[in-house]
Each structure stands twice: as structure tokens, then as C-alpha cells.
Enzyme design. Structure first.
Site, mmCIF file in Angstrom:
data_model
loop_
_atom_site.group_PDB
_atom_site.id
_atom_site.type_symbol
_atom_site.label_atom_id
_atom_site.label_comp_id
_atom_site.label_asym_id
_atom_site.label_seq_id
_atom_site.Cartn_x
_atom_site.Cartn_y
_atom_site.Cartn_z
ATOM 1 N N ASN A 109 49.553 60.619 60.309
ATOM 2 C CA ASN A 109 48.335 61.303 59.877
ATOM 3 C C ASN A 109 47.191 60.717 60.712
ATOM 4 O OD1 ASN A 109 46.149 62.406 58.594
ATOM 5 N ND2 ASN A 109 46.623 61.569 56.565
ATOM 6 N N ARG B 288 30.512 64.993 51.908
ATOM 7 C CA ARG B 288 30.283 66.416 52.224
ATOM 8 C C ARG B 288 29.686 67.112 51.003
ATOM 9 N NH1 ARG B 288 36.390 67.493 53.732
ATOM 10 N NH2 ARG B 288 36.725 65.261 53.572
ATOM 11 N N HIS C 291 43.939 70.906 51.755
ATOM 12 C CA HIS C 291 44.710 70.033 50.852
ATOM 13 C C HIS C 291 46.031 70.682 50.427
ATOM 14 C CE1 HIS C 291 40.583 68.199 49.791
ATOM 15 N NE2 HIS C 291 41.224 67.336 50.556
ATOM 16 N N ARG D 261 50.697 65.439 60.003
ATOM 17 C CA ARG D 261 49.738 66.224 59.239
ATOM 18 C C ARG D 261 48.794 66.893 60.246
ATOM 19 N NH1 ARG D 261 45.979 64.138 54.386
ATOM 20 N NH2 ARG D 261 45.313 66.189 53.734
ATOM 21 N N GLU E 214 51.333 63.389 49.767
ATOM 22 C CA GLU E 214 51.353 64.297 50.911
ATOM 23 C C GLU E 214 52.336 63.822 51.983
ATOM 24 O OE1 GLU E 214 47.258 63.513 50.406
ATOM 25 O OE2 GLU E 214 46.695 65.520 51.077
#
Ligand code: AMP
Length: 404
Positions: free
Chosen positions: A8, A240, A180, A92, A378
Site C-alpha cells: 500500500n 479533508r 474505501h 492497493r 483491507e
């Protein structure tokens, strides 16, 4: 020992995990590591599955100036010191664009197609692709699989996929993708074991971490998400803003004289919990703080999760279960309690003791809607996809949807 390496890669760190392939395709986590401080203060850290330290070394800045260098340092450590030569590498990749609705075995053609989506995710996509390219160049026979954050949401219908803008822009790729997806897919696959009676029904999953979004699922598939074209939309996040009137961006440009790159930096790094609180982007610090702005940020976060839950419940035309996951969702009983307050009008109540214990089922006995806490994984999802593409051969390489 057969292993799968999961990578990742971001702008300043490359995270990696190694899974051992056991009988019947079962995967056992063996190593968790990362090269952090790329281009500033590089450091390789790795732990075994039980948290036992395996490596912690600093490097001079010239030794690891970029992501490919970080990948090669991690790879060299794995090969020469841990004797790990993975069967395959799973990555990823944040954006699969409109094309990819499932993971894909990577070749040069796939990399070229994925490069087209750099403009859609400029802060993530180039870094996700860099280690893929360097492994293709240095170890061309090692199979690599790209797993996308957008793929799980490709089941959205046209109403969820569009903005009200001229069609040409949609055809060019300006769509509501959602992100996601690997986390939501993991939850969707876990639900039949954890709560078989609701797994196929109307479920809202709240992935509340430093990035945050929510997904409306029906039949285990995504029908709507709070995120859209980029990972900026929807819920407020660590840095964010979440949903923002586009007029604010116009104001920043026309009244504040901010250039596009400055606006981008501002929206990705200076807003959200950090911007609103002026204290921190970390929910732990905000919950512990007595600063009124920190309290406002915590209240705002819970309020917006509730607001968006209402929207997703409307998309599902009802609600049969609510799931919390990711860093905040899995660990903060306080935020879960505040969100549950926002959902009280839906008949949600929590069992305080179960919530404090971070139990799997935390709703009260009389709650009309069961509420779960399910830790996401994940990386395991990526390892499973990688192994399954490896076992099913390379034919799937071409099975991606083309842009219409
Ligand atoms: P993630 O992106 O899923 O790794 O989540 C990381 C975020 O989870 C951190 O930035 C924290 O804000 C939050 N987090 C982790 N543990 C806790 C906790 N015990 N209480 C509140 N927030 C937490």
C-alpha cells in the site's frame, strides 16, 4: 513457504504485509511493515504478526528518495533477511476508474490504462503505480494484482453514479466513484458469518478513520456512497472537509487568489477535523481536549455521520443494520455513542456496556436496528484477491468493463 506480499504505497510511506498461504487457500498474516519518511527521514520498521519487532532502521535521505527506492529496500530486506520470496504481490490502487469492477492481474497494458486515472487521484494514484512499475521492471515474472478502492462501488446504478453536469463530462470519467471499497468488501464478506440474518439486507457501513466515508449496501453490494469523484467528498475527515459547496472553492480562487495546487493542498491537508478544531486531526486528541473548537469538531463529525446516514437510509428505503469500522469506528466508544444519538429517530439505541467493551453487537435490546462494530482488514482482502487471481489463472486479465 508460499507467501503473498501486499503493498500500500503513498507519497511518504510504503506499507507492506506478508501473508503465508496455508492449506485450502487460507491466509495467515506473518509480517506488517512500512518504509516511512520517504525523502525526509527514511525508516524501515517491521513487526511480526504478534507485534514482535523484526526491524527498525534509519536510512540516509539519499538512500530512499522516492517510492521505488523504498520498495526496493523493503523487498531486499524481505528477500535477503527474512527469506520471503512472494508468489505474487497485491497492490492497493486507489482508482480503477470506470473500467475496473474487480481486481486485475497487472501487465504493461494495465499500467498504461491505470495511468489515465492519475488526473482523477493525483495524490494517490502515481504512488500506487510506482512500485508496480518497479516490480514489473525488476521482477517481470512475479505476478502482480491491482486491487481498487473504487471497484466495489461499480454496482451503483446511474442515479448514484452521476453528477448533474453535462453528459460529456460523465463520459470523460467525472462520476461519483466512491472509495474505501476494499474495506466495504471485507465487511460485506464478513457479515454472513457475524450476522447472517442481516447480511443480505439494507446495511449502512460507516468507515470512520483518518479518511471517512459511508456505504449503503443491499444484498452485500454497494448501492450508494458518501464519496464521489475524489476522496474529498462526504464526511469530514482528519484533514479533508467532506461535503463542501463548490462555491467555496471558487471563493478561494477568485477572492483569495489561490492557485489550483494551493487549493488542492488546502483541501487535502488543512481542512476537516484539523481545520475546524485548530487543535488536531486525531480524534483521540479532540475527544480528550476541553478546547471549545475541538468540541465543535467532534460534534460536527457525529452530526455529519448522522446526516449522511439519513441520506443513505433514503437510498436504501429503510435500514436493517448499521456497522462501524476503521480507526475511529472500531476504537471510539464516545463517537459511536454520539452517532447513535443522531440515529435515535430511526429507533437506534446502544448498550452502554457492550459499546464500552467494543463488542461486536453494541445495540441495546430494544434497538429497532442492530448496530455492529466490525474491524476491517483491507490488506487481507487484497491478499485474498491476489491469491484467487493467481489460482484462477491469467485469463481474468481482460475481464474489465470498458468505458462506454
Ligand atoms: P485509520 O485511518 O482507520 O487507521 O484510523 C486512524 C484514526 O483513527 C486516527 O487518526 C485516530 O483519529 C482514530 N483513532 C484511533 N484510535 C482511536 C481511539 N481510541 N479513539 C478515537 N479515535 C481513534
Amino acid at each position: 513457504m508460499d507467501t503473498i506480499l501486499v503493498v500500500n504505497a503513498g507519497s511518504s510511506s510504503v506499507k507492506f504485509q506478508v501473508f503465508v498461504v496455508e492449506g485450502e487457500g487460507r491466509l495467515l498474516r506473518m509480517i506488517k511493515g512500512q518504509v516511512e519518511g520517504i525523502g525526509s527521514r527514511p525508516r524501515l520498521r517491521a513487526n511480526g504478526a504478534g507485534g514482535d519487532p523484526m526491524a527498525d532502521r534509519a536510512y540516509p535521505i539519499e538512500a530512499i528518495p522516492d517510492v521505488p527506492a523504498a520498495m526496493s529496500v523493503a523487498g531486499e530486506w524481505l528477500r535477503s533477511e527474512v527469506r520471503v520470496n512472494p508468489l505474487a504481490v497485491g497492490h492497493r490502487v486507489v482508482h480503477g476508474g470506470p473500467d475496473y469492477e474487480r481486481p486485475v492481474l497487472v501487465d504493461h497494458g494495465v499500467v498504461s490504462r491505470l495511468e489515465r486515472f492519475v488526473a482523477l487521484a493525483p495524490l494517490h494514484q502515481p504512488h500506487n503505480l510506482a512500485p508496480i512499475r518497479s516490480i514489473l521492471a525488476n521482477f517481470p515474472t512475479v505476478p502482480q494484482v491491482a486491487c481498487f478502492d473504487t471497484a466495489f462501488h461499480r454496482t451503483h446504478g446511474p442515479l448514484a453514479d452521476h453528477y448533474a453536469i453535462p453528459h460529456q463530462l460523465h463520459a470523460e470519467g467525472v462520476r461519483r466513484y466512491g472509495f474505501h471499497g476494499l474495506s466495504y468488501e471485507y465487511i460485506s464478506r464478513s457479515l454472513p458469518q457475524i450476522a447472517p440474518d442481516i447480511a443480505k439486507r439494507r446495511v449502512i457501513v460507516a468507515h470512520l478513520g483518518s479518511g471517512a466515508s459511508m456505504c449503503a449496501m443491499k444484498d452485500g453490494l454497494s448501492v450508494e456512497s458518501t464519496m464521489g469523484f475524489t476522496a474529498l467528498d462526504g464526511l469530514p475527515m482528519g484533514t479533508r472537509p467532506g461535503q463542501l459547496d463548490p462555491g467555496v472553492v471558487l471563493y478561494l480562487i477568485s477572492e483569495k487568489g489561490m492557485a489550483a495546487a494551493k487549493v488542492q493542498e488546502f483541501l487535502y491537508r488543512d481542512c476537516g477535523l484539523k481545520g475546524l478544531s485548530g487543535v488536531s486531526n486525531d480524534m483521540r486528541e479532540l475527544e480528550a481536549s476541553t478546547d471549545p473548537q475541538a468540541r465543535l469538531a467532534v460534534d460536527y463529525f457525529a452530526y455529519r455521520v448522522g446526516l449522511n446516514a439519513g441520506m443513505l437510509a433514503a437510498a436504501l428505503q429503510g435500514l436493517d443494520a448499521f456497522v462501524f469500522t476503521a480507526g475511529i469506528g472500531e476504537n471510539s466508544s464516545g463517537i459511536r455513542a454520539r452517532v447513535a444519538e443522531q440515529l435515535r429517530w430511526l429507533g437506534v439505541t446502544l448498550d452502554e456496556a457492550e459499546n464500552a467493551r467494543h463488542s461486536s453487537l453494541i445495540s441495546g435490546k430494544n434497538s429497532l436496528i442492530p448496530v455492529y462494530v466490525i474491524p476491517t482488514d483491507e490488506e487481507l482482502m487484497i491478499a485474498q484477491h491476489t491469491l484467487s487471481l493467481l489460482m484462477n489463472g491469467h485469463s481474468r486479465n481482460t475481464r474489465h468493463k470498458r468505458v462506454s
